[in-house]
Design an enzyme around this catalytic site. Sequence first.
Site, PDB file in Angstrom:
ATOM      1  N   HIS A 214     -38.752  32.372 -51.054  1.00 15.36           N
ATOM      2  CA  HIS A 214     -37.776  31.393 -51.513  1.00 15.36           C
ATOM      3  C   HIS A 214     -37.287  31.693 -52.931  1.00 15.36           C
ATOM      4  CE1 HIS A 214     -35.829  27.812 -52.738  1.00 15.36           C
ATOM      5  NE2 HIS A 214     -36.379  26.993 -51.898  1.00 15.36           N
ATOM      6  N   CYS A 215     -38.023  32.538 -53.687  1.00 15.66           N
ATOM      7  CA  CYS A 215     -37.722  32.648 -55.127  1.00 15.66           C
ATOM      8  C   CYS A 215     -36.980  33.918 -55.529  1.00 15.66           C
ATOM      9  CB  CYS A 215     -39.022  32.570 -55.922  1.00 15.66           C
ATOM     10  SG  CYS A 215     -39.819  30.981 -55.744  1.00 15.66           S
ATOM     11  N   ILE A 216     -37.648  35.060 -55.420  1.00 16.55           N
ATOM     12  CA  ILE A 216     -37.129  36.277 -56.046  1.00 16.55           C
ATOM     13  C   ILE A 216     -35.754  36.692 -55.494  1.00 16.55           C
ATOM     14  CG2 ILE A 216     -37.765  38.625 -56.799  1.00 16.55           C
ATOM     15  CD1 ILE A 216     -39.828  36.614 -57.667  1.00 16.55           C
TER      16      ILE A 216
END
Length: 444
Positions: free
Chosen positions: A277-279
């Site tokens: 979900h982040c990088i």
Amino acid sequence: MTSAASPVESIRTRIEAREAVVGVIGLGYVGLPLALLFEESGFPVVGFDVDPEKPRALHAGASYIRHIGPERVAASFRRGRIRATADFAKLSECDAILVCVPTPLGRHREPDLSYIRSTADVIARQLRPGQLVVLESTTYPGTTREELLPRLSAGGLACGRDFFLAFSPEREDPGNERFSTKNIPKVVGGIDGASRDVAVALYAGALDRVVPVSSAEVAESAKLLENIFRSVNIALVNEMKVLFDRMGIDVWEVIEAAKTKPFGFMPFYPGPGLGGHCIPLDPFYLSWKAAEYGVWARFIELAGEINASMPRYVVDRTVEALNAQGKSVKGARVLVLGLSYKADIDDDRESPSFELLEGFRDKGAEIAYCDPYVPVARKGRHHDLGLASVPCTAEEFARHDALVISTAHRDFKDLALYAKARLVVDTRNVVPPAALAPGVLVRA
Ligand SMILES: NC(=O)c1ccc[n+]([C@@H]2O[C@H](COP(=O)([O-])OP(=O)(O)OC[C@H]3O[C@@H](n4cnc5c(N)ncnc54)[C@H](O)[C@@H]3O)[C@@H](O)[C@H]2O)c1
């Protein structure tokens, strides 16, 4: 607490006495462990989610996140200090409200703040003096001040005097056995000094170390710097992989050698592309915002371009390797090993495995995947494969023309699985170079 206590005194006293009711909005990978941690630290907790299945599961003692055991959930809910609900009217009972809702990208890679905005509107309707609101969702610098503050102030309450508003980024690393919510230091920045101090007091009641910073914007930026640092370094090593591969040099051996340097080097590893979900998403929150200031965030864009090209690179390498065996990718049976984006977890969000599978399918291959952590490939915002995992056995693996290792799950490290493999394309250094005949094992 006396009736004359100011809002700031009132909430601080309730935090110190562990009477402050902590509300957590969004009970996903970030919100659920946070809610459990506050409960385990002695605070009464109310968890909120728009998906009514989640409160229902939690009250039944079940966990929908694999690395959070059902026994932990059941133990928390048995103690009776925590409740979970889809009824947002209960927000008025909370002294602190921690917002952990999704921050995805829109179709044109622009920030999608709709979850944050709708949550802020729901909170605003019930905001009362003495409440603390903290945004935890990853976002660009300025979001807390530009999006939450006006909405929460619209009813006439003043931030820093009547209510308190801060940003504190989450640093979850799902599956990490050394670091969890409690012992990962937590950065906290307020809209004003009073807000920061109240937020710091709350987190200090549950976490080992809180790191106050001078503003919400610094806290928002710190989180993005952390994620951009990873994205850029992964892109660097992916570029090195492509180059070293052409030169006949094993990038994995190069990294092992380089990381013996005891200072000034930190290993990052190549792979089939970015996931989670982040990088893959967060850096673009900053590059989008940078345009407002007339700045082109070139490192972010370049890293995004290199990382996004990796699935195509892996598909191309597989096509070449099949060709070298006299086979066409069209009609070949290709099995992708691993659907989750990271080893030994069940999170398949933004996983590059989807792009690998679609890439092979588009070239006419017969595709399948194997992932003991993801038995069924659920329909996502971008993908709908309509597949279920095949069994993780040597017999099954022998039925395919190419095995493409996309995730380094423990299950895939059993070399007996590859005994009858015709082609293994390894993007994760799972199979040692000497374990299979040259021509059968390809690094990509
Ligand atoms: N997963 C991670 O490892 C990680 C790490 C650091 C930061 N973050 C950030 O934390 C935020 C949340 O991520 P996550 O991984 O927990 O997402 P998630 O999808 O696991 O959880 C989000 C939850 O919020 C719920 N939800 C959606 N809209 C809602 C609304 N309007 N009101 C209440 N609940 C709502 C969803 O049903 C879901 O349960 C994101 O901004 C993400 O970038 C995630």
